[in-house]
Write a protein that holds these residues in place. Structure first.
Motif, mmCIF file in Angstrom:
data_model
loop_
_atom_site.group_PDB
_atom_site.id
_atom_site.type_symbol
_atom_site.label_atom_id
_atom_site.label_comp_id
_atom_site.label_asym_id
_atom_site.label_seq_id
_atom_site.Cartn_x
_atom_site.Cartn_y
_atom_site.Cartn_z
ATOM 1 N N GLU A 46 1.666 -47.535 3.894
ATOM 2 C CA GLU A 46 0.187 -46.978 5.007
ATOM 3 C C GLU A 46 -0.347 -45.262 3.808
ATOM 4 O O GLU A 46 -1.486 -45.121 3.722
ATOM 5 C CB GLU A 46 -0.505 -47.281 5.689
ATOM 6 C CG GLU A 46 -0.905 -48.378 5.961
ATOM 7 C CD GLU A 46 -0.745 -48.003 7.704
ATOM 8 O OE1 GLU A 46 -0.595 -47.359 8.348
ATOM 9 O OE2 GLU A 46 -1.487 -49.432 8.801
ATOM 10 N N ASN A 47 0.828 -44.684 3.907
ATOM 11 C CA ASN A 47 0.474 -43.136 3.934
ATOM 12 C C ASN A 47 1.028 -43.139 2.552
ATOM 13 O O ASN A 47 2.209 -41.692 2.029
ATOM 14 C CB ASN A 47 0.971 -41.956 4.851
ATOM 15 C CG ASN A 47 -0.246 -42.667 5.653
ATOM 16 O OD1 ASN A 47 -1.394 -42.688 5.833
ATOM 17 N ND2 ASN A 47 0.676 -42.966 7.442
ATOM 18 N N LYS A 48 1.670 -43.851 1.790
ATOM 19 C CA LYS A 48 2.390 -43.212 0.232
ATOM 20 C C LYS A 48 1.857 -43.650 -1.015
ATOM 21 O O LYS A 48 0.976 -44.197 -0.643
ATOM 22 C CB LYS A 48 3.843 -44.630 0.942
ATOM 23 C CG LYS A 48 4.628 -44.566 2.031
ATOM 24 C CD LYS A 48 6.009 -45.430 1.753
ATOM 25 C CE LYS A 48 7.209 -45.110 3.541
ATOM 26 N NZ LYS A 48 6.848 -43.476 3.417
ATOM 27 N N LYS A 49 2.099 -43.077 -1.493
ATOM 28 C CA LYS A 49 1.867 -43.304 -2.935
ATOM 29 C C LYS A 49 1.490 -44.622 -3.720
ATOM 30 O O LYS A 49 3.099 -45.278 -3.905
ATOM 31 C CB LYS A 49 2.611 -42.193 -4.272
ATOM 32 C CG LYS A 49 1.894 -40.675 -3.932
ATOM 33 C CD LYS A 49 2.491 -39.382 -5.197
ATOM 34 C CE LYS A 49 1.869 -38.398 -4.468
ATOM 35 N NZ LYS A 49 2.275 -37.408 -5.877
ATOM 36 N N VAL A 50 1.476 -45.517 -4.259
ATOM 37 C CA VAL A 50 1.769 -46.548 -4.634
ATOM 38 C C VAL A 50 1.046 -47.275 -5.859
ATOM 39 O O VAL A 50 0.170 -46.660 -6.198
ATOM 40 C CB VAL A 50 0.794 -48.164 -3.584
ATOM 41 C CG1 VAL A 50 1.177 -49.121 -4.003
ATOM 42 C CG2 VAL A 50 1.443 -47.540 -1.929
ATOM 43 N N PHE A 51 2.569 -47.606 -6.537
ATOM 44 C CA PHE A 51 2.069 -48.063 -7.713
ATOM 45 C C PHE A 51 1.761 -49.755 -8.118
ATOM 46 O O PHE A 51 3.372 -49.834 -7.308
ATOM 47 C CB PHE A 51 2.619 -47.352 -9.077
ATOM 48 C CG PHE A 51 1.904 -45.977 -8.660
ATOM 49 C CD1 PHE A 51 0.945 -45.089 -9.912
ATOM 50 C CD2 PHE A 51 2.920 -44.928 -8.091
ATOM 51 C CE1 PHE A 51 0.880 -43.877 -9.844
ATOM 52 C CE2 PHE A 51 2.163 -43.578 -8.234
ATOM 53 C CZ PHE A 51 1.325 -43.301 -9.519
ATOM 54 N N SER A 52 1.449 -50.413 -8.419
ATOM 55 C CA SER A 52 1.178 -51.682 -8.875
ATOM 56 C C SER A 52 0.968 -52.618 -9.690
ATOM 57 O O SER A 52 0.355 -51.454 -11.009
ATOM 58 C CB SER A 52 0.313 -52.463 -8.227
ATOM 59 O OG SER A 52 -0.858 -51.666 -7.935
ATOM 60 N N THR A 53 1.177 -53.106 -10.103
ATOM 61 C CA THR A 53 1.120 -54.561 -11.531
ATOM 62 C C THR A 53 0.804 -55.448 -11.095
ATOM 63 O O THR A 53 1.550 -56.315 -10.119
ATOM 64 C CB THR A 53 1.783 -54.129 -12.965
ATOM 65 O OG1 THR A 53 2.852 -54.709 -12.115
ATOM 66 C CG2 THR A 53 1.925 -52.386 -13.521
ATOM 67 N N GLY A 54 0.371 -56.614 -11.920
ATOM 68 C CA GLY A 54 0.300 -57.705 -11.696
ATOM 69 C C GLY A 54 1.167 -58.318 -12.346
ATOM 70 O O GLY A 54 1.637 -57.695 -12.789
ATOM 71 N N MET A 55 0.819 -59.568 -12.458
ATOM 72 C CA MET A 55 2.177 -61.024 -13.372
ATOM 73 C C MET A 55 2.050 -60.069 -14.140
ATOM 74 O O MET A 55 1.557 -59.857 -15.028
ATOM 75 C CB MET A 55 1.691 -62.151 -12.777
ATOM 76 C CG MET A 55 2.289 -63.575 -13.293
ATOM 77 S SD MET A 55 4.194 -62.937 -11.889
ATOM 78 C CE MET A 55 2.953 -63.890 -10.285
#
Length: 243
Positions: A46-55
């Motif tokens: 919840e309080n973190k930097k997050v990086f995401s990508t798709g499939m």
């Protein structure tokens, strides 16, 4: 000095993650992963930097994780075990001098096996039926060799709209080496929300019950069903208390 952790988050619920995996994510500054995988661990990030990508964004995710880990503590997450169809191999292939540590998790075959009994008690193998990374002819060769070697076989990625017949064809290969009474388990969403399972025998198996969220476990020549549980004996000698 940063560090990169490659974390296996298990079958898809925080309660089935290892303590080490949970603690690693908690101490990370940045968490990277496929969008759906990050949703699973939303309570931990919840309080973190997050990086995401798709499939199919695996290479991009790994490149970003390695770059960011030079100055930060980073976790890149995979479902199941990070070293079984996860991100560990690609990270190590792409690594230059980054500090990397692999954090294992519960893989899908282990999760599915626990739902239906003890089908993996003897020699067994995992085979993915996805041909995105492996030619289908090689997949069928591996199935043939595993079946002739009497391995218990767990099929990952068993069926999709793009390859609806692979599972049926591979089961036909296995039938050459297995009795009709051999147990076959289909476990969908093992150890996570929506879990369902059915146990068949080779002669009653229905592949229309299978989708991409399923694991299919095929027993060896000694596997059997006992009161609805799928058992592959290890070979221990014992005397039944009922005798």
């Amino acid at each position: 000095m940063g560090k990169l952790y490659v974390v296996g988050i298990g079958p898809g619920s925080v309660e089935n993650m290892t303590v080490r995996a949970v603690e690693t994510i908690k101490k990370s500054d940045i968490v990277i992963g496929y969008t759906k995988y990050l949703d699973i661990i939303s309570s931990l990030i919840e309080n973190k930097k997050v990086f995401s990508t798709g499939m199919r964004g695996e290479v991009e995710r790994c490149r970003q994780a390695l770059e960011l880990s030079r100055d930060n503590v980073v976790s890149i997450v995979s479902t199941g075990d990070s070293g079984i169809y996860g991100m560990a191999g690609l990270i190590l292939e792409m690594r230059k001098d980054e500090d990397v540590e692999i954090i294992p998790g519960i893989t899908a075959s282990s999760a599915a096996g626990s739902v239906v009994g003890a089908p993996l008690m003897h020699d067994n193998c995992n085979i993915s039926l996805s041909d995105l990374m492996t030619p289908y002819e090689l997949i069928k060769k591996r199935v043939e060799l595993a079946a002739s070697g009497d391995f218990v076989i767990s099929f990952y990625n068993p069926k999709s709209h793009g390859r609806p017949h692979y599972l049926k064809e591979c089961m036909d290969i296995i039938r050459k080496y297995r009795a009709d009474s051999t147990p076959v388990a289909v476990v969908k969403n093992a150890l996570r929300e929506g879990q369902k399972y059915e146990i068949f025998t080779m002669d009653s198996f229905e592949d229309d019950k299978v989708d991409m969220m399923s694991i299919v476990i095929v027993g060896n020549s000694n596997s059997y069903l006992k009161e609805g549980e799928f058992i592959t004996p290890r070979g221990y000698k014992f005397t039944s208390s009922n005798n």
